[in-house]
Design a protein around this motif. Structure first.
Motif, PDB file in Angstrom:
ATOM      1  N   PHE A 168      77.341-135.248 -19.266  1.00  0.00           N
ATOM      2  CA  PHE A 168      76.947-133.311 -18.985  1.00  0.00           C
ATOM      3  C   PHE A 168      77.717-132.623 -20.768  1.00  0.00           C
ATOM      4  O   PHE A 168      77.155-132.144 -21.124  1.00  0.00           O
ATOM      5  CB  PHE A 168      76.922-132.699 -18.077  1.00  0.00           C
ATOM      6  N   LYS A 172      74.783-131.526 -23.302  1.00  0.00           N
ATOM      7  CA  LYS A 172      74.677-129.980 -22.455  1.00  0.00           C
ATOM      8  C   LYS A 172      75.910-129.395 -22.649  1.00  0.00           C
ATOM      9  O   LYS A 172      75.814-127.661 -23.291  1.00  0.00           O
ATOM     10  CB  LYS A 172      75.002-129.760 -21.359  1.00  0.00           C
ATOM     11  N   THR A 173      77.619-129.339 -23.791  1.00  0.00           N
ATOM     12  CA  THR A 173      78.116-128.262 -24.216  1.00  0.00           C
ATOM     13  C   THR A 173      77.859-128.254 -25.471  1.00  0.00           C
ATOM     14  O   THR A 173      77.649-129.157 -26.277  1.00  0.00           O
ATOM     15  CB  THR A 173      79.401-128.797 -23.239  1.00  0.00           C
ATOM     16  N   LYS A 174      78.703-127.461 -25.779  1.00  0.00           N
ATOM     17  CA  LYS A 174      78.714-127.281 -27.270  1.00  0.00           C
ATOM     18  C   LYS A 174      79.775-128.085 -27.867  1.00  0.00           C
ATOM     19  O   LYS A 174      80.257-128.775 -28.746  1.00  0.00           O
ATOM     20  CB  LYS A 174      79.696-125.762 -28.021  1.00  0.00           C
ATOM     21  N   TYR A 175      81.006-128.290 -27.109  1.00  0.00           N
ATOM     22  CA  TYR A 175      81.867-129.454 -27.349  1.00  0.00           C
ATOM     23  C   TYR A 175      81.106-130.875 -27.987  1.00  0.00           C
ATOM     24  O   TYR A 175      82.026-131.435 -28.806  1.00  0.00           O
ATOM     25  CB  TYR A 175      83.352-129.368 -26.606  1.00  0.00           C
ATOM     26  N   LEU A 177      78.453-131.666 -28.376  1.00  0.00           N
ATOM     27  CA  LEU A 177      77.707-131.079 -29.837  1.00  0.00           C
ATOM     28  C   LEU A 177      78.116-131.586 -30.593  1.00  0.00           C
ATOM     29  O   LEU A 177      78.180-132.541 -31.966  1.00  0.00           O
ATOM     30  CB  LEU A 177      76.597-129.748 -29.800  1.00  0.00           C
ATOM     31  N   ARG A 178      79.721-130.825 -30.475  1.00  0.00           N
ATOM     32  CA  ARG A 178      80.554-131.206 -32.199  1.00  0.00           C
ATOM     33  C   ARG A 178      80.897-132.411 -32.188  1.00  0.00           C
ATOM     34  O   ARG A 178      81.055-132.967 -33.146  1.00  0.00           O
ATOM     35  CB  ARG A 178      81.870-130.435 -32.118  1.00  0.00           C
ATOM     36  N   ARG A 180      80.074-134.957 -30.918  1.00  0.00           N
ATOM     37  CA  ARG A 180      78.774-136.288 -31.851  1.00  0.00           C
ATOM     38  C   ARG A 180      78.628-135.758 -33.119  1.00  0.00           C
ATOM     39  O   ARG A 180      78.196-137.030 -34.053  1.00  0.00           O
ATOM     40  CB  ARG A 180      77.010-136.010 -30.876  1.00  0.00           C
ATOM     41  N   SER A 181      78.298-134.287 -33.345  1.00  0.00           N
ATOM     42  CA  SER A 181      78.431-134.132 -34.809  1.00  0.00           C
ATOM     43  C   SER A 181      79.450-135.097 -35.823  1.00  0.00           C
ATOM     44  O   SER A 181      79.506-135.335 -36.670  1.00  0.00           O
ATOM     45  CB  SER A 181      78.792-132.963 -35.282  1.00  0.00           C
ATOM     46  N   ALA A 189      80.362-131.762 -40.829  1.00  0.00           N
ATOM     47  CA  ALA A 189      80.888-130.685 -39.571  1.00  0.00           C
ATOM     48  C   ALA A 189      82.420-129.592 -40.327  1.00  0.00           C
ATOM     49  O   ALA A 189      82.109-128.896 -39.534  1.00  0.00           O
ATOM     50  CB  ALA A 189      81.621-132.202 -38.210  1.00  0.00           C
ATOM     51  N   ASP A 190      82.983-131.082 -40.949  1.00  0.00           N
ATOM     52  CA  ASP A 190      84.102-129.790 -41.854  1.00  0.00           C
ATOM     53  C   ASP A 190      84.042-128.880 -42.575  1.00  0.00           C
ATOM     54  O   ASP A 190      83.844-127.874 -41.696  1.00  0.00           O
ATOM     55  CB  ASP A 190      84.135-130.814 -42.139  1.00  0.00           C
ATOM     56  N   LEU A 192      81.355-127.221 -41.383  1.00  0.00           N
ATOM     57  CA  LEU A 192      80.812-126.728 -40.371  1.00  0.00           C
ATOM     58  C   LEU A 192      82.256-125.323 -39.617  1.00  0.00           C
ATOM     59  O   LEU A 192      81.914-124.728 -38.803  1.00  0.00           O
ATOM     60  CB  LEU A 192      79.624-126.297 -39.483  1.00  0.00           C
ATOM     61  N   GLY A 193      82.698-125.622 -40.508  1.00  0.00           N
ATOM     62  CA  GLY A 193      84.111-125.302 -39.769  1.00  0.00           C
ATOM     63  C   GLY A 193      85.427-126.118 -38.470  1.00  0.00           C
ATOM     64  O   GLY A 193      86.160-126.227 -37.222  1.00  0.00           O
ATOM     65  N   ILE A 194      84.397-127.252 -38.346  1.00  0.00           N
ATOM     66  CA  ILE A 194      85.136-128.245 -36.737  1.00  0.00           C
ATOM     67  C   ILE A 194      86.289-128.660 -37.780  1.00  0.00           C
ATOM     68  O   ILE A 194      85.967-129.720 -38.734  1.00  0.00           O
ATOM     69  CB  ILE A 194      83.554-128.796 -36.642  1.00  0.00           C
TER      70      ILE A 194
ATOM     71  N   ASN B  83      85.956-122.643 -42.595  1.00  0.00           N
ATOM     72  CA  ASN B  83      86.068-121.586 -41.543  1.00  0.00           C
ATOM     73  C   ASN B  83      85.814-120.079 -41.770  1.00  0.00           C
ATOM     74  O   ASN B  83      85.189-119.231 -42.073  1.00  0.00           O
ATOM     75  CB  ASN B  83      86.464-121.544 -39.928  1.00  0.00           C
ATOM     76  N   ILE B 100      73.019-133.757 -39.938  1.00  0.00           N
ATOM     77  CA  ILE B 100      72.951-134.711 -38.632  1.00  0.00           C
ATOM     78  C   ILE B 100      72.007-135.205 -38.390  1.00  0.00           C
ATOM     79  O   ILE B 100      71.124-134.651 -37.937  1.00  0.00           O
ATOM     80  CB  ILE B 100      73.920-134.543 -37.797  1.00  0.00           C
ATOM     81  N   SER B 120      81.250-122.799 -21.893  1.00  0.00           N
ATOM     82  CA  SER B 120      80.601-123.772 -23.038  1.00  0.00           C
ATOM     83  C   SER B 120      79.430-124.059 -22.898  1.00  0.00           C
ATOM     84  O   SER B 120      79.553-125.123 -23.728  1.00  0.00           O
ATOM     85  CB  SER B 120      81.605-124.579 -23.195  1.00  0.00           C
ATOM     86  N   LEU B 122      75.723-124.796 -23.121  1.00  0.00           N
ATOM     87  CA  LEU B 122      74.551-125.149 -25.041  1.00  0.00           C
ATOM     88  C   LEU B 122      74.063-123.952 -24.288  1.00  0.00           C
ATOM     89  O   LEU B 122      73.066-124.212 -23.066  1.00  0.00           O
ATOM     90  CB  LEU B 122      73.819-125.444 -25.085  1.00  0.00           C
TER      91      LEU B 122
END
Lengths: 316, 513
Positions: A168, A172-175, A177-178, A180-181, A189-190, A192-194, B83, B100, B120, B122
């Motif tokens: 999950f 399913k969460t934004k973290y 997604l980050r 995996r990116s 990713a960098d 995009l400020g991650i 950012n 990606i 959090s 999505l």
């Protein structure tokens, strides 16, 4: 006749669950680390130190849950070490992992001799202080379900819950997604400020925590102490399971069940008087590991940036 | 009218003042000044390695400047990470796409600014709606649920632009945006740029292609070796004026070559069939032949079998059926070693992957094909003294910079890497020289050099097989032009009679009779 077959099947399922559990935790650790782009071949060492910490804390404190969490924390410290070498210093991740394996085994043995009067084995935890067995005595004595679940420790059920939670989290969460990116394309990713460094650190530390859980799931449940031969390659099997499961938690779960099943089968067959020596039968899980890795794994499934240190200010 | 007058009434959105950036001893930017105006396209022109990308990476917060300051809407800002740049409305489309590939279009666009419900989690429904909304507003149509690895390069670029717009970009940096696009996609991109400026967005266009600067830009800053050379109003200058400022000397665009009668046939391909990596037929019963002393150009859009054809000729890919002949000898399914020994040389498409060993130095790279021969090796031992002498000779002859044979190939600029490859291949004295995309990513100075080398081969009565996606290049350099479409040659014309419209039509499959 049918009853015997059924109870034999139940027995195999039961042992499969029991032996898969440590693998599941550890391969989840591998999934987290490698999806962030850090190869973790040190799962074995983290598992060994976790098994030791679980057994030692369990013996001295007497509470299995404190011991279990303690094992996770100690595993996490080893994860931190791996992250420090691989993320901050861009060290070769395989070399760092090998070092962690030696370090885990060495420190476990050293501490065991120090804390347990020179013995390489920790003292056994009292039966009451082992992991609880939530479904003990719930089903009818001798029934199919009873044979499967009667002796399963809480760690077994928790492992399945963890697979769902990690799945999950990752998808399913934004973290997730980050995470995996970062493992696929850290530069993207960098931009995009991650924070690539932070995510890799957390992922590798959590990988240590889960490996620690995996080790403790052996020393606090399957057996009740730590000895140097306890883990003996299970970390590597978990690593193989993660690869066979295509770096996904749900895939790793199935692969762990396969390897656990091989072990369960080996145990089951071991009780009969075969012409085959028992050593050959206990080789089963390891042989399956090799066959699976040779036959079924394509490289393409790995996260693209797996194993590549990330540096920002590079010229060419 | 001049730059000062032209910009007097415009609103300044960004001022970069005296930006200097050093990497160790190397000065990438030396007191560069750049002003960006609302609703205008500002081009950044310079050769490869001139410091254009460095300057933009500073504006985007990927590098921090050694000295100098940046003002946004008149206020001094300190952009230490992307950012902060994003918060100030700066978006960047990188030369190498920052996508990606296993993720979907929508996932790529929202990454880092994900719409979420509680905890959090999505909210992909909202993500899809947001993406649809901005893609419709700017006419940038994409399929939000498609995986990036399955869509075309032109589409991927749209995703990059959408990524920036999703983050509320007012200023969009496009780094070499046309390098990977087909001619049709370039036309579409220029239209997109016009749409965006109409909406009040400012565009910074990094490029070393003069044509697209004159077509799309209002102003142009020229940088040479990190130094600020000039800022000009594009409508008051032309390509030649821009080029001489960029290179620092006069450059000739038309390739000087004399008429020459081609000789006998030397190389031929008959009914060649080759499959691609997926096992699908990529080269489909292809026929062609080359004569001594001619440059034979193969035009076509990327992905029509050029790569597979090349790999089949050079022994890197299996030929399913058909025949490849040179000098009357059959080389079908020969190994690369055998192909080289039959006097075929190859300037590969991807110079970093196949042309050079990046972690070898220049001298080692010059003998990759001849390392085992006297005088480079004796009884199996490499003779580094002789290798050095040979490398020095090539470096001087082909003007490779820096003039140091011990430099790692990785550290050279693209143009100089290409020079090393050309030096090596041409020195083998081949009967057939295959040049695949030989000027991709190079600046005008280096392009001039490459073209000269090809023509020199032709004038020495060698056959040259030029494969390029740049139609201009094919038309300028070739003697005969063939067009490849879906693995077949759909037409062959003499360069003198060839028209860009007919060739373009054939490339798109329209001329297929």
């Amino acid at each position: 006749m049918i009853d015997t077959i059924l109870s034999n099947i139940a027995l195999i399922i039961g042992t499969t669950l029991m032996y898969s559990t440590p693998l599941i935790y550890t391969s989840l650790g591998g999934v987290l680390s490698e999806n962030s782009g850090v190869i973790n071949i040190g799962l074995e060492g983290m598992m060994i130190i976790g098994a030791f910490a679980g057994a030692a804390i369990g013996y001295f404190v007497g509470d299995p849950w404190i011991a279990f969490i303690g094992a996770g924390i100690v595993g996490g410290l080893f994860g931190l070490l791996h992250a420090f070498a691989c993320v901050t210093f861009g060290a070769n991740q395989v070399v760092s992992g090998i070092a962690i394996n030696f370090l885990g085994a060495g420190i476990a043995l050293f501490l065991s001799r120090m804390l347990f009067e020179g013995a390489t084995m920790t003292k056994s935890i009292a039966l009451d202080n082992k992991m609880p067995r939530p479904l003990n005595g719930v089903f009818h004595d001798g029934s199919f379900l009873n044979i499967i679940f009667n002796n399963q420790y809480a760690t077994v059920y928790l492992a399945f819950i963890m697979v769902f939670l990690i799945w999950f989290f990752m998808y399913k969460t934004k973290y997730g997604l980050r995470l995996r990116s970062v493992g696929e394309h850290p530069t993207a990713a960098d931009t995009l400020g991650i924070n690539v460094i932070k995510i890799r650190y957390l992922a590798v530390i959590m990988s240590g925590v889960f490996s620690g859980f995996g080790g403790a799931a052996m020393s606090l449940a399957i057996v009740s102490n730590f000895r140097p031969t306890l883990v003996s390659g299970h970390g590597f099997i978990a690593l193989a399971a993660m690869i066979f499961g295509k770096w996904k938690p749900q895939g790793a779960l199935l692969a762990c069940l396969l390897f656990g099943g091989a072990q369960g089968l080996a145990v089951f067959l071991g009780q009969f008087d075969f012409e085959i020596s028992s050593q050959l039968i206990s080789m089963l899980p390891y042989v399956i590991t090799i066959v699976v890795l040779i036959g079924f794994v394509g490289k393409s499934a790995a996260p693209s940036a797996d194993g590549i240190p990330y540096e920002r200010e590079q010229k060419n | 009218m001049g730059y000062e007058n032209a910009t007097r009434s415009l609103t300044k959105v960004i001022e970069m003042k005296n930006i200097t950036k050093k990497f160790g001893d190397f000065v990438a930017n030396d007191s560069v000044n750049l002003d960006i105006f609302k609703g205008k396209v500002h081009a950044l022109l310079g050769e490869n390695g001139a410091g254009k990308s460095t300057l933009m990476n500073i504006l985007y917060g990927l590098y921090s400047p050694t000295s100098g300051e940046i003002l946004i809407n008149g206020k001094k800002v300190n952009i230490t990470n992307p950012n902060i740049a994003i918060d100030h409305g700066i978006g960047m489309v990188h030369q190498h796409f920052m996508l990606i590939t296993p993720f979907t279009v929508a996932q790529n666009i929202i990454l880092g600014r994900e719409p979420t419900s509680k905890m959090s989690v999505l909210n992909m429904k909202k993500a899809l709606m947001d993406v649809k909304e901005i893609s419709e507003r700017y006419g940038l149509y994409v399929d939000p649920n498609a995986k990036v690895e399955d869509i075309s390069v032109g589409m991927q670029q749209r995703v990059e632009i959408l990524k920036a717009l999703y983050r509320g970009a007012e200023i969009l940096i496009l780094d070499e945006p046309t390098a990977v696009l087909t001619p049709q996609e370039i036309v579409e991109l220029i239209q997109i740029i016009k749409n965006l400026t109409k909406e009040g967005k400012s565009i910074i266009l990094i490029s070393h292609k003069l044509k697209e600067i004159t077509e799309a830009a209002d102003f142009c800053l020229i940088i040479r070796r990190g130094k600020h050379i000039d800022t000009v109003v594009v409508s008051e200058t032309d390509e030649a004026g821009l080029a001489s400022k960029m290179v620092g000397r006069e450059v000739s665009f038309s390739v000087a070559k004399e008429d020459k009668e081609a000789g006998d046939e030397i190389f031929s391909i008959k009914d060649l069939v080759v499959k691609d990596n997926r096992g699908i037929i990529a080269v489909d019963k292809l026929n062609l032949s080359l004569k001594k002393g001619e440059i034979f150009g193969l035009a076509g859009i990327d992905g029509n079998g050029q790569t597979e054809l090349l790999e089949a000729i050079t022994g890197l890919r299996k030929v399913e059926s058909g025949q490849i002949m040179i000098n009357g000898k059959d080389i079908t399914n020969n190994t690369p070693f055998q192909v080289i020994s039959k006097k075929i040389s190859h300037i590969p498409e991807d110079r970093q992957k196949r042309g050079l060993v990046l972690d070898f130095d220049i001298s080692e790279n010059t003998i990759l094909e001849n390392y085992y021969k006297n005088p480079f090796a004796r009884k199996g031992i490499l003779q580094y003294k002789n290798i050095k002498v040979y490398a020095k000779e090539l470096i001087n002859k082909f003007d490779v910079r820096p003039k140091d044979e011990a430099k790692m190939a990785r550290t050279l600029s693209g143009g100089n890497q290409q020079k090393v490859i050309i030096a090596r291949e041409v020195s083998n004295n081949p009967d057939l020289l295959i040049a695949a995309q030989p000027t991709r990513g190079l600046d005008v100075g280096a392009i001039e050099f490459v073209h000269k080398s090809l023509i020199e081969q032709r004038d020495n009565d060698k056959a040259v097989f030029l494969i390029s996606f740049e139609l201009d290049e094919i038309m300028n350099v070739s003697d005969r032009i063939a067009v490849i479409y879906e693995g077949k040659i759909v037409g062959i014309e003499d360069a003198k009679d060839a028209k860009i419209e007919t060739l373009g039509l054939m490339m798109a499959g329209g001329g297929n009779k």
